[in-house]
Design a protein around this motif. Structure first.
Motif, mmCIF file in Angstrom:
data_model
loop_
_atom_site.group_PDB
_atom_site.id
_atom_site.type_symbol
_atom_site.label_atom_id
_atom_site.label_comp_id
_atom_site.label_asym_id
_atom_site.label_seq_id
_atom_site.Cartn_x
_atom_site.Cartn_y
_atom_site.Cartn_z
ATOM 1 N N LEU A 16 6.080 15.259 -2.826
ATOM 2 C CA LEU A 16 5.207 14.583 -3.779
ATOM 3 C C LEU A 16 3.748 14.914 -3.493
ATOM 4 O O LEU A 16 3.372 15.162 -2.349
ATOM 5 C CB LEU A 16 5.392 13.060 -3.686
ATOM 6 N N ARG A 17 2.937 14.899 -4.534
ATOM 7 C CA ARG A 17 1.495 15.112 -4.402
ATOM 8 C C ARG A 17 0.773 13.774 -4.490
ATOM 9 O O ARG A 17 1.101 12.934 -5.331
ATOM 10 C CB ARG A 17 0.984 16.037 -5.513
ATOM 11 N N LEU A 18 -0.217 13.605 -3.645
ATOM 12 C CA LEU A 18 -1.046 12.404 -3.665
ATOM 13 C C LEU A 18 -2.495 12.792 -3.952
ATOM 14 O O LEU A 18 -3.410 12.329 -3.278
ATOM 15 C CB LEU A 18 -0.936 11.649 -2.334
ATOM 16 N N HIS A 19 -2.679 13.607 -4.968
ATOM 17 C CA HIS A 19 -4.003 14.172 -5.223
ATOM 18 C C HIS A 19 -4.917 13.249 -6.023
ATOM 19 O O HIS A 19 -6.115 13.519 -6.138
ATOM 20 C CB HIS A 19 -3.861 15.505 -5.966
ATOM 21 N N LYS A 20 -4.388 12.154 -6.573
ATOM 22 C CA LYS A 20 -5.206 11.266 -7.399
ATOM 23 C C LYS A 20 -5.755 10.064 -6.637
ATOM 24 O O LYS A 20 -6.666 9.394 -7.121
ATOM 25 C CB LYS A 20 -4.381 10.766 -8.593
ATOM 26 N N LEU A 67 0.828 -1.202 0.000
ATOM 27 C CA LEU A 67 0.000 0.000 0.000
ATOM 28 C C LEU A 67 0.864 1.255 0.000
ATOM 29 O O LEU A 67 0.602 2.198 -0.761
ATOM 30 C CB LEU A 67 -0.927 -0.005 1.223
ATOM 31 N N SER A 68 1.906 1.271 0.815
ATOM 32 C CA SER A 68 2.784 2.440 0.883
ATOM 33 C C SER A 68 3.506 2.667 -0.438
ATOM 34 O O SER A 68 3.583 3.796 -0.937
ATOM 35 C CB SER A 68 3.805 2.265 2.003
ATOM 36 N N GLY A 69 4.041 1.581 -1.011
ATOM 37 C CA GLY A 69 4.782 1.707 -2.251
ATOM 38 C C GLY A 69 3.924 2.140 -3.425
ATOM 39 O O GLY A 69 4.397 2.850 -4.320
ATOM 40 N N ILE A 70 2.673 1.726 -3.426
ATOM 41 C CA ILE A 70 1.756 2.121 -4.501
ATOM 42 C C ILE A 70 1.234 3.539 -4.288
ATOM 43 O O ILE A 70 1.263 4.367 -5.201
ATOM 44 C CB ILE A 70 0.583 1.125 -4.599
ATOM 45 N N MET A 71 0.754 3.818 -3.089
ATOM 46 C CA MET A 71 0.149 5.128 -2.835
ATOM 47 C C MET A 71 1.143 6.259 -3.029
ATOM 48 O O MET A 71 0.785 7.326 -3.539
ATOM 49 C CB MET A 71 -0.445 5.178 -1.427
ATOM 50 N N ILE A 72 2.409 6.043 -2.643
ATOM 51 C CA ILE A 72 3.407 7.107 -2.752
ATOM 52 C C ILE A 72 3.645 7.473 -4.212
ATOM 53 O O ILE A 72 4.166 8.560 -4.513
ATOM 54 C CB ILE A 72 4.725 6.685 -2.055
ATOM 55 N N GLN A 73 3.225 6.597 -5.150
ATOM 56 C CA GLN A 73 3.350 6.882 -6.578
ATOM 57 C C GLN A 73 2.103 7.583 -7.140
ATOM 58 O O GLN A 73 2.026 7.840 -8.335
ATOM 59 C CB GLN A 73 3.598 5.588 -7.353
ATOM 60 N N ASN A 74 1.130 7.841 -6.268
ATOM 61 C CA ASN A 74 -0.076 8.579 -6.674
ATOM 62 C C ASN A 74 -0.877 7.811 -7.725
ATOM 63 O O ASN A 74 -1.423 8.402 -8.668
ATOM 64 C CB ASN A 74 0.303 9.974 -7.196
ATOM 65 N N LEU A 75 -0.981 6.498 -7.551
ATOM 66 C CA LEU A 75 -1.666 5.631 -8.506
ATOM 67 C C LEU A 75 -3.068 5.315 -7.991
ATOM 68 O O LEU A 75 -3.216 4.583 -7.009
ATOM 69 C CB LEU A 75 -0.877 4.336 -8.702
ATOM 70 N N PRO A 76 -4.104 5.840 -8.622
ATOM 71 C CA PRO A 76 -5.451 5.707 -8.059
ATOM 72 C C PRO A 76 -6.026 4.297 -8.098
ATOM 73 O O PRO A 76 -6.614 3.840 -7.108
ATOM 74 C CB PRO A 76 -6.294 6.669 -8.904
ATOM 75 N N ARG A 77 -5.893 3.595 -9.227
ATOM 76 C CA ARG A 77 -6.531 2.281 -9.343
ATOM 77 C C ARG A 77 -5.934 1.287 -8.341
ATOM 78 O O ARG A 77 -6.659 0.648 -7.568
ATOM 79 C CB ARG A 77 -6.388 1.741 -10.765
ATOM 80 N N GLU A 78 -4.618 1.150 -8.378
ATOM 81 C CA GLU A 78 -3.975 0.159 -7.522
ATOM 82 C C GLU A 78 -4.041 0.548 -6.045
ATOM 83 O O GLU A 78 -4.093 -0.316 -5.169
ATOM 84 C CB GLU A 78 -2.524 -0.052 -7.961
ATOM 85 N N THR A 79 -4.043 1.864 -5.767
ATOM 86 C CA THR A 79 -4.225 2.288 -4.382
ATOM 87 C C THR A 79 -5.592 1.849 -3.873
ATOM 88 O O THR A 79 -5.718 1.354 -2.743
ATOM 89 C CB THR A 79 -4.082 3.817 -4.262
#
Length: 246
Positions: free
Chosen positions: A231-235, A186-198
């Motif tokens: 980094l932005r996590l807006h998505k 979850l951390s590795g995916i969310m930090i990339q701002n990826l909406p589907r996989e998050t």
């Protein structure tokens, strides 16, 4: 014709990193998830967020604690950090985790080096596929069929997902347990701002038993790391957005 210089972002300082470590540890839901998991989230997010150079600072801070005062204790810690970084390979690629490993190794005392090999006997066989499928089943449940339908025409991704991502990397819970593994993912995916996989892994974290309140707090911890990494996590969605799917 004038050229525009690309601005170089300011690197965080060590003092800011120590402040981040404390903020994440203080916020992390340790009372329900355990007090030995906050650094798994932090390490995965900070390395995935492009700041692997701070991994040895985290390691150095941890080994000063009373619970890591023998070589055996520090070797056990190393196995947990290494497993976090190893699992992160399949989420963010090999280079950032490898950079962190080299930096941590550079400050590791000779007597604290751990020479175990967790996947020495791994085989890409039917047992591996079944183990991966079992872990996927816990996370995805009835949603797995929709993913399989898409990947039916993308066989290389289907094979990689089942045999490598889940078979080799994520279904092995000998060093990091199920919750710790999902914290890493979850951390590795969310930090990339990826909406589907998050969304998938917010849902998966809920499905393996982490409470809605704790998942929201985990996201807030990852947001602290994102701010540190500029980094932005807006998505990405929040747990409230996927709760109806759990």
């Amino acid at each position: 014709m004038a050229t525009r210089e690309v601005p170089i972002p300011r690197d965080p300082t060590e003092d800011e990193a120590f402040a981040l470590f404390k903020a994440v540890e203080d916020k992390f839901p340790s009372q329900t998830l355990g007090d030995d998991k906050w650094y798994v989230l932090l390490l995965a997010a900070i390395v995935g967020g492009g700041q692997p150079g701070f991994a040895p600072l985290l390691y150095g801070e941890l080994i000063e604690r009373p619970e890591y005062q023998t070589s055996e204790q520090r070797q056990a810690l190393m196995r947990r950090l290494r497993e976090t970084l190893f699992k992160l390979i399949v989420i963010v690629g090999v280079c950032k985790p490898l950079e962190a490993i080299f930096d941590i190794d550079a400050i590791t005392r000779p007597e604290d080096k751990d020479y175990t090999f967790s996947r020495e006997d791994w085989q890409c066989d039917e047992a591996n596929a079944k183990r991966g499928a079992a872990w996927q089943g816990r996370l995805y449940q009835h949603d797995q069929q929709g993913i399989d339908d898409v990947l039916a025409s993308q066989k290389d991704f289907d094979w990689t997902s089942k045999q490598i991502t889940y078979g080799l990397y994520l279904s092995d819970h000998n060093i990091l347990n199920d919750v710790e593994t999902e914290l890493t993912v979850l951390s590795g995916i969310m930090i990339q701002n990826l909406p589907r996989e998050t969304a998938w892994h917010l849902r998966g974290t809920r499905r393996i038993g982490v409470s809605r309140e704790d998942v929201e707090t985990l996201q807030q911890c990852i947001e602290l790391v994102a701010s540190f990494c500029d980094l932005r996590l807006h998505k990405v969605p929040r747990v409230a957005d996927i709760e109806h799917e759990v």
